[in-house]
Design a protein around this motif. Sequence first.
Motif, PDB file in Angstrom:
ATOM      1  N   PRO A 141      -7.629   6.248  -0.847  1.00  0.00           N
ATOM      2  CA  PRO A 141      -8.270   4.947  -1.072  1.00  0.00           C
ATOM      3  C   PRO A 141      -7.643   3.849  -0.218  1.00  0.00           C
ATOM      4  CG  PRO A 141      -6.755   5.440  -2.865  1.00  0.00           C
ATOM      5  CD  PRO A 141      -6.774   6.654  -1.972  1.00  0.00           C
ATOM      6  N   THR A 142      -8.454   2.885   0.159  1.00  0.00           N
ATOM      7  CA  THR A 142      -7.919   1.676   0.788  1.00  0.00           C
ATOM      8  C   THR A 142      -7.937   0.506  -0.185  1.00  0.00           C
ATOM      9  OG1 THR A 142     -10.081   1.124   1.724  1.00  0.00           O
ATOM     10  CG2 THR A 142      -8.581   2.405   3.100  1.00  0.00           C
ATOM     11  N   VAL A 143      -8.550   0.707  -1.345  1.00  0.00           N
ATOM     12  CA  VAL A 143      -8.390  -0.214  -2.472  1.00  0.00           C
ATOM     13  C   VAL A 143      -7.221   0.336  -3.282  1.00  0.00           C
ATOM     14  CG1 VAL A 143      -9.417  -1.095  -4.592  1.00  0.00           C
ATOM     15  CG2 VAL A 143     -10.820  -0.879  -2.529  1.00  0.00           C
ATOM     16  N   THR A 144      -6.114  -0.376  -3.328  1.00  0.00           N
ATOM     17  CA  THR A 144      -4.912   0.208  -3.929  1.00  0.00           C
ATOM     18  C   THR A 144      -4.020  -0.870  -4.525  1.00  0.00           C
ATOM     19  OG1 THR A 144      -3.121   1.793  -3.547  1.00  0.00           O
ATOM     20  CG2 THR A 144      -3.559   0.205  -1.775  1.00  0.00           C
ATOM     21  N   GLY A 145      -2.833  -0.459  -4.958  1.00  0.00           N
ATOM     22  CA  GLY A 145      -1.863  -1.357  -5.574  1.00  0.00           C
ATOM     23  C   GLY A 145      -0.614  -0.576  -5.925  1.00  0.00           C
ATOM     24  N   TRP A 146       0.364  -1.267  -6.511  1.00  0.00           N
ATOM     25  CA  TRP A 146       1.672  -0.631  -6.680  1.00  0.00           C
ATOM     26  C   TRP A 146       1.678   0.524  -7.654  1.00  0.00           C
ATOM     27  CZ3 TRP A 146       5.739  -2.283 -10.546  1.00  0.00           C
ATOM     28  CH2 TRP A 146       5.218  -3.031 -11.604  1.00  0.00           C
ATOM     29  N   PHE A 147       0.724   0.579  -8.577  1.00  0.00           N
ATOM     30  CA  PHE A 147       0.701   1.686  -9.534  1.00  0.00           C
ATOM     31  C   PHE A 147       0.055   2.951  -8.974  1.00  0.00           C
ATOM     32  CE2 PHE A 147       2.184  -1.219 -12.718  1.00  0.00           C
ATOM     33  CZ  PHE A 147       2.817  -0.402 -13.630  1.00  0.00           C
ATOM     34  N   GLY A 148      -0.458   2.876  -7.753  1.00  0.00           N
ATOM     35  CA  GLY A 148      -0.973   4.076  -7.109  1.00  0.00           C
ATOM     36  C   GLY A 148       0.078   4.868  -6.363  1.00  0.00           C
ATOM     37  N   ARG A 149       1.318   4.385  -6.408  1.00  0.00           N
ATOM     38  CA  ARG A 149       2.411   5.004  -5.666  1.00  0.00           C
ATOM     39  C   ARG A 149       3.017   6.192  -6.430  1.00  0.00           C
ATOM     40  NH1 ARG A 149       0.226   1.779  -3.631  1.00  0.00           N
ATOM     41  NH2 ARG A 149      -0.674   3.716  -2.889  1.00  0.00           N
ATOM     42  N   VAL A 150       3.776   6.995  -5.699  1.00  0.00           N
ATOM     43  CA  VAL A 150       4.522   8.093  -6.311  1.00  0.00           C
ATOM     44  C   VAL A 150       5.466   7.540  -7.380  1.00  0.00           C
ATOM     45  CG1 VAL A 150       6.239   9.889  -5.906  1.00  0.00           C
ATOM     46  CG2 VAL A 150       4.373   9.560  -4.259  1.00  0.00           C
ATOM     47  N   ASN A 151       6.173   6.464  -7.057  1.00  0.00           N
ATOM     48  CA  ASN A 151       7.079   5.831  -8.004  1.00  0.00           C
ATOM     49  C   ASN A 151       6.893   4.316  -7.917  1.00  0.00           C
ATOM     50  OD1 ASN A 151       9.090   4.921  -9.674  1.00  0.00           O
ATOM     51  ND2 ASN A 151      10.782   5.581  -8.371  1.00  0.00           N
ATOM     52  N   PRO A 152       6.023   3.747  -8.764  1.00  0.00           N
ATOM     53  CA  PRO A 152       5.759   2.314  -8.677  1.00  0.00           C
ATOM     54  C   PRO A 152       7.015   1.456  -8.809  1.00  0.00           C
ATOM     55  CG  PRO A 152       4.183   3.377 -10.134  1.00  0.00           C
ATOM     56  CD  PRO A 152       5.232   4.393  -9.827  1.00  0.00           C
ATOM     57  N   PHE A 153       7.982   1.938  -9.579  1.00  0.00           N
ATOM     58  CA  PHE A 153       9.159   1.125  -9.875  1.00  0.00           C
ATOM     59  C   PHE A 153      10.274   1.286  -8.825  1.00  0.00           C
ATOM     60  CE2 PHE A 153       6.834   1.549 -13.821  1.00  0.00           C
ATOM     61  CZ  PHE A 153       6.796   0.243 -14.258  1.00  0.00           C
ATOM     62  N   GLU A 154       9.907   1.898  -7.717  1.00  0.00           N
ATOM     63  CA  GLU A 154      10.840   1.937  -6.595  1.00  0.00           C
ATOM     64  C   GLU A 154      10.862   0.593  -5.856  1.00  0.00           C
ATOM     65  OE1 GLU A 154      11.857   5.057  -2.973  1.00  0.00           O
ATOM     66  OE2 GLU A 154       9.777   4.739  -3.573  1.00  0.00           O
ATOM     67  N   PHE A 155       9.762  -0.140  -5.974  1.00  0.00           N
ATOM     68  CA  PHE A 155       9.651  -1.490  -5.395  1.00  0.00           C
ATOM     69  C   PHE A 155       9.987  -1.506  -3.890  1.00  0.00           C
ATOM     70  CE2 PHE A 155      10.592  -2.334  -9.939  1.00  0.00           C
ATOM     71  CZ  PHE A 155       9.422  -3.004 -10.255  1.00  0.00           C
ATOM     72  N   ASP A 156       9.366  -0.592  -3.161  1.00  0.00           N
ATOM     73  CA  ASP A 156       9.566  -0.542  -1.714  1.00  0.00           C
ATOM     74  C   ASP A 156       8.306  -1.061  -1.028  1.00  0.00           C
ATOM     75  OD1 ASP A 156       9.951   0.007   0.945  1.00  0.00           O
ATOM     76  OD2 ASP A 156      10.664   2.056   0.639  1.00  0.00           O
ATOM     77  N   PRO A 157       8.343  -2.276  -0.449  1.00  0.00           N
ATOM     78  CA  PRO A 157       7.136  -2.839   0.170  1.00  0.00           C
ATOM     79  C   PRO A 157       6.781  -2.204   1.506  1.00  0.00           C
ATOM     80  CG  PRO A 157       8.981  -4.313   0.517  1.00  0.00           C
ATOM     81  CD  PRO A 157       9.476  -3.208  -0.371  1.00  0.00           C
ATOM     82  N   THR A 158       7.652  -1.371   2.049  1.00  0.00           N
ATOM     83  CA  THR A 158       7.422  -0.823   3.392  1.00  0.00           C
ATOM     84  C   THR A 158       6.813   0.568   3.366  1.00  0.00           C
ATOM     85  OG1 THR A 158       9.611   0.226   3.555  1.00  0.00           O
ATOM     86  CG2 THR A 158       9.448  -2.114   4.184  1.00  0.00           C
ATOM     87  N   LYS A 159       6.631   1.152   2.165  1.00  0.00           N
ATOM     88  CA  LYS A 159       6.190   2.544   2.071  1.00  0.00           C
ATOM     89  C   LYS A 159       4.904   2.660   1.275  1.00  0.00           C
ATOM     90  CE  LYS A 159       8.724   5.442  -0.360  1.00  0.00           C
ATOM     91  NZ  LYS A 159       9.844   6.315  -0.723  1.00  0.00           N
TER      92      LYS A 159
END
Length: 378
Positions: free
Chosen positions: A234-252
């Motif tokens: 998806p190109t509609v996304t957000g931080w909860f779509g990540r492998v680990n949302p609570f990693e808080f890495d804005p570059t990955k």
Amino acid sequence: MKHPFSSYRSLFPILENTAQLSSCSQSALSLPVRSAINDYLDVWQRRGADWGYWMEQVGLARAEFARLINAHVDDVAVLGSVSDAASSIASTLRLNAERNTIVTTTLDFPSICHVWLAQQPRGAQLRFVQAQAGNTDATSLITRAIDQQTALVSVSQACFYDGQLVDVAATGRQAREQGALQFVDAYQSAGSMAIDVQAQGIDILASGAQKYLLGIPGIAFLYVRPELAQRLTPTVTGWFGRVNPFEFDPTKLDFAASATRFHTGTPPMMCASVARAGMGLLNEIGIPAIEHYLGDLSRVAIEEAGRLGLSIASPLTPGSKGANTAIRIPNAAQVEERMLQAGYVVSARNDVIRVAPHFYNTPDEVVGALRELARLTQ
């Protein structure tokens, strides 16, 4: 006809003085749902912020929806609305000159069609199947419209307007044979009829909570077949779509492996609490038993409306429609208000009044609503 769920009626206080028959728009408020709202507010007041509790509620809601459709919880994502879910799926489509058609119908809910229309600047071509109210051949019309240029088939399992059903297993088979995906809008079916995404071979399915799932607006559930989810980006996304949302890495940008890659921002925590309670009640009772009873109520509605001389917009055979029985009423919005004054909550859409009971309603309430409609309009 005996009401098999009479012991549950006390969980819906409105039924003491008003017959709510509007589950195609908003179901009746239950005590378990009210308790879930109060619990959420109590935790908020006592603890200020409790991410553990919030995320637990989201997880429990996903699990209840997964149980409802015979899926694994990992194959279910939470979004804010079915339109959001459709937009997220639309963002994954890789359209080209050889495969750029989206097939839908003129009786699908407009919001979903608008999502597909918004893909036209990306090259999408819309093919609208001309569906007719009260017809029972939507499945065959849709399957004939699918060809090798089709990228996506979008169907409403039960139509919001007249309740007519589409055999999503049949349309899905045709989509797969032509190399296309199928998106099922189950907003008018989930909670009122049995859904088995594995047995029916469903690629993608979405439903919100406020109708037959006994919840409130603000939350939707998106099922994506697991092997398909891994192929869609998806190109509609957000931080909860990540492998680990609570990693808080804005570059990955690392998408989760399952349907949770379709999560976007912070999920609707309070709505999840409500949805969990509503679906928990449905799963306790069992959807097959609810579907059977709602079929009986459809027969009651069709027979009574015919006896009263009301014009029925829905299919006339219960097996071809969902729980909603639509009656043609020219001034439907005004009649909806007058019905409320008479003690019946129904739902107007354009030129129809929809009488849409749930398991907690009785045959007498359905008959009473139709007789009141006849009195107000004839």
